[in-house]
Design an enzyme around this catalytic site. Structure first.
Site, PDB file in Angstrom:
ATOM      1  CB  VAL A 142      54.687 -59.280  -4.733  1.00  0.00           C
ATOM      2  CG1 VAL A 142      53.699 -59.275  -5.899  1.00  0.00           C
ATOM      3  CG2 VAL A 142      55.305 -60.658  -4.561  1.00  0.00           C
ATOM      4  N   PRO A 143      55.714 -56.040  -6.073  1.00  0.00           N
ATOM      5  CG  PRO A 143      56.914 -55.203  -7.902  1.00  0.00           C
ATOM      6  CD  PRO A 143      56.704 -56.446  -7.077  1.00  0.00           C
ATOM      7  CB  CYS A 144      50.604 -54.956  -5.694  1.00  0.00           C
ATOM      8  SG  CYS A 144      50.762 -54.453  -3.977  1.00  0.00           S
ATOM      9  CG  HIS A 145      54.284 -49.916  -5.710  1.00  0.00           C
ATOM     10  ND1 HIS A 145      54.941 -51.016  -5.172  1.00  0.00           N
ATOM     11  CD2 HIS A 145      55.233 -49.154  -6.299  1.00  0.00           C
ATOM     12  CE1 HIS A 145      56.240 -50.905  -5.427  1.00  0.00           C
ATOM     13  NE2 HIS A 145      56.432 -49.786  -6.110  1.00  0.00           N
TER      14      HIS A 145
END
Length: 185
Positions: A142-145
């Protein structure tokens, strides 16, 4: 903590030693590197006390495949990791909606917290989106960046190294904002 976590292991990436935790329903957690491998191990063990550590070679086939893909992503591969199964049985429903939108952000692209809030149908919830992403147990799957503050500012990042790690991950992906040149062009 996800009750169905069975095992975990550490694996090396371009950013350092990541942790990966799995159970019967898929990945229960992914831990970005801490200051060193021991710190990553301690953080995983704190979050998933019932999971037993195994060597990378002893992890289930689908977990080893996920590790390879995460490694490749952190070296610049444009893999969305969308098909990696995640166990979200203990993740609040709001966070699940935030994570679904966030997972759909392609490598090298970004959204703002407000844009994610609008996409989940809660346009005034940008701060709550940030809080949900701050509790993301699956980074970088889950690419929160890839979620930025208003005005495409970096915003916060709860992984070790904070915003510097977030910016490094975006740099690896040659991140772009809309149709504009990349953040690092």
């Amino acid at each position: 903590m996800v009750a169905s976590a069975h095992g975990f292991c550490l694996f090396d990436t371009a950013l350092g030693a990541c942790g990966i935790v799995w159970g019967a329903k898929g990945l229960a957690g992914v831990q970005l590197p801490e200051a060193d491998a021991q710190a990553t191990r301690r953080r995983v063990a704190r979050s998933f006390p019932r999971a037993s550590e195994v060597l990378e070679t002893q992890a289930p086939t689908q977990v080893r495949a996920a590790m390879q893909r995460i490694r490749a992503l952190l070296q610049g591969s444009a893999d969305s990791l969308l098909d990696i199964e995640l166990d979200m049985s203990n993740v609040p429903e709001f966070n699940q909606r935030v994570y679904a939108v966030t997972r759909a952000i392609a490598p090298g692209r970004t959204l703002t917290y407000a844009e994610v809030a609008r996409r989940i149908g809660e346009p005034g919830a940008a701060r709550a989106v940030g809080q949900a992403l701050g509790h993301n147990p699956f980074a970088p799957v889950v690419p929160c960046h890839r979620v930025l503050a208003a005005g495409s500012q970096a915003g916060g990042f709860s992984a070790a190294g904070g915003v510097a790690t977030k910016l490094r991950m975006l740099q690896i992906e040659k991140a772009q904002l809309g149709s504009e040149p990349g953040l690092f062009d």
